[in-house]
Motif scaffolding. Structure first.
Motif, PDB file in Angstrom:
ATOM      1  N   ALA A 200       0.839  -1.199   0.000  1.00 12.30           N
ATOM      2  CA  ALA A 200       0.000   0.000   0.000  1.00 12.30           C
ATOM      3  C   ALA A 200       0.875   1.251   0.000  1.00 12.30           C
ATOM      4  CB  ALA A 200      -0.911   0.003   1.227  1.00 12.30           C
ATOM      5  N   ASN A 201       0.542   2.201  -0.869  1.00  9.86           N
ATOM      6  CA  ASN A 201       1.262   3.478  -0.925  1.00  9.86           C
ATOM      7  C   ASN A 201       0.489   4.487  -0.075  1.00  9.86           C
ATOM      8  OD1 ASN A 201       2.598   5.843  -1.492  1.00  9.86           O
ATOM      9  ND2 ASN A 201       2.682   5.508  -3.702  1.00  9.86           N
ATOM     10  N   LEU A 202       0.926   4.685   1.146  1.00  5.59           N
ATOM     11  CA  LEU A 202       0.185   5.528   2.084  1.00  5.59           C
ATOM     12  C   LEU A 202       0.193   6.999   1.684  1.00  5.59           C
ATOM     13  CD1 LEU A 202       1.358   3.953   5.473  1.00  5.59           C
ATOM     14  CD2 LEU A 202      -0.722   3.481   4.171  1.00  5.59           C
ATOM     15  N   ALA A 203       1.103   7.382   0.800  1.00 11.24           N
ATOM     16  CA  ALA A 203       1.205   8.791   0.397  1.00 11.24           C
ATOM     17  C   ALA A 203       0.443   9.095  -0.883  1.00 11.24           C
ATOM     18  CB  ALA A 203       2.669   9.167   0.226  1.00 11.24           C
ATOM     19  N   ALA A 204      -0.219   8.111  -1.459  1.00 10.32           N
ATOM     20  CA  ALA A 204      -0.882   8.321  -2.752  1.00 10.32           C
ATOM     21  C   ALA A 204      -2.327   7.838  -2.737  1.00 10.32           C
ATOM     22  CB  ALA A 204      -0.091   7.618  -3.855  1.00 10.32           C
ATOM     23  N   LEU A 205      -3.012   8.042  -1.624  1.00 10.30           N
ATOM     24  CA  LEU A 205      -4.410   7.637  -1.522  1.00 10.30           C
ATOM     25  C   LEU A 205      -5.320   8.782  -1.968  1.00 10.30           C
ATOM     26  CD1 LEU A 205      -4.313   5.888   1.979  1.00 10.30           C
ATOM     27  CD2 LEU A 205      -4.011   4.849  -0.275  1.00 10.30           C
TER      28      LEU A 205
END
Length: 286
Positions: A200-205
């Protein structure tokens, strides 16, 4: 008779904590593990900021108790991770009702500390287990992955029960807000690591995901649980415990109204039986 202001305080608390599952639904399409990580991280920041005057108390934790603080944080992280992920597999009604079985697990874990499980609690456990069977049976017949969600919700119940049992010892020597902030921070670190490990990319939600997680942290975690702690000071504990059983109803109704997710009949029936068992077995009467 509980005075009207106390009833209103309790009602506000239940409404606040009932928003947790709907906000998690709103945070989609973000990965569920990312939703859990961001919500808990926001909650940790809020709790530590609110209790900043007492943060120095964390330095006084005895060396022998520090592993317990870490354990409490890990268990809280497992709770939020498994429960929020369960919402991706089963209905809100089923998930939240099964998470409410945590008093059953707390009673079982308490026996390891020398607590005695009373006859009324055993009856409550039996009734709640019957409700779980109704839920699982309906999900089995429905097919799909609903049973996975049921299992994750039960893991969420067991882990939060363990968190509460560990916290019972720690809370006698620590102020509430710094303790909650510390364990939420530990839980957030664990969930962030898990989210990254699952890709999961937490900075690109999506922006709405961050907003939904922030709202869940503020309304459900910070406001809701703070109000419950306030209610316990002025309202008999058994009435607070009974009122908390309204959370699955509130969560289901909010999710139904906001997202059109109508609870399956078996989830509503099984959930009602679960809550009846918990009320009979674990809500103490004065």
């Amino acid at each position: 008779m509980v005075a009207r202001p106390r009833r209103l305080l309790l009602l506000a608390a239940i409404l606040a904590i009932s928003t947790g599952a709907p906000f998690a639904r709103w945070a989609a399409p973000a990965p569920a593990i990312a939703i859990a990580a961001i919500r808990v991280a926001f909650a940790a920041v809020l709790l530590l900021a609110a209790g900043w005057r007492e943060l120095g108390s964390l330095r006084t934790i005895a060396a022998k108790d520090r592993p317990l603080v870490v354990l409490a944080g890990v268990l809280l992280g497992i709770h939020f991770g498994s429960w929020i992920v369960s919402l991706s597999f089963t209905s809100t009604a089923a998930s939240v009702a099964l998470v409410c079985t945590n008093p059953m697990f707390a009673a079982a874990f308490g026996t390891l500390l020398g607590d005695r499980v009373r006859g009324r609690e055993l009856v409550g456990i039996a009734i709640a287990a019957g409700g779980c069977a109704v839920l699982a049976g309906g999900d089995w017949q429905a097919g799909g992955t609903a049973l996975v969600g049921d299992g994750l919700a039960l893991i969420g119940a067991a882990s939060v029960a363990g968190y509460l049992v560990v916290g019972r010892r720690l809370r006698t020597s620590l102020p509430l807000l710094p303790y909650l902030g510390a364990v939420n921070a530990i839980a957030a670190i664990g969930l962030v690591i898990a989210a990254i490990a699952f890709g999961a990319n937490l900075a690109a939600l999506p922006a709405q995901s961050y907003l939904a997680c922030a709202c869940a942290a503020l309304v459900a975690s910070f406001v809701g649980h703070s109000l419950l702690n306030s209610a316990v000071r002025t309202t008999p504990t058994h009435l607070v415990a009974l009122a908390v059983l309204g959370e699955p109803i509130g969560s289901s109704l909010i999710t139904w109204a906001a997202f059109g997710e109508q609870p399956p009949v078996h989830a509503a029936l099984g959930g009602a039986i679960v809550l009846a068992g918990i009320a009979i077995g674990f809500v103490r009467r004065n």
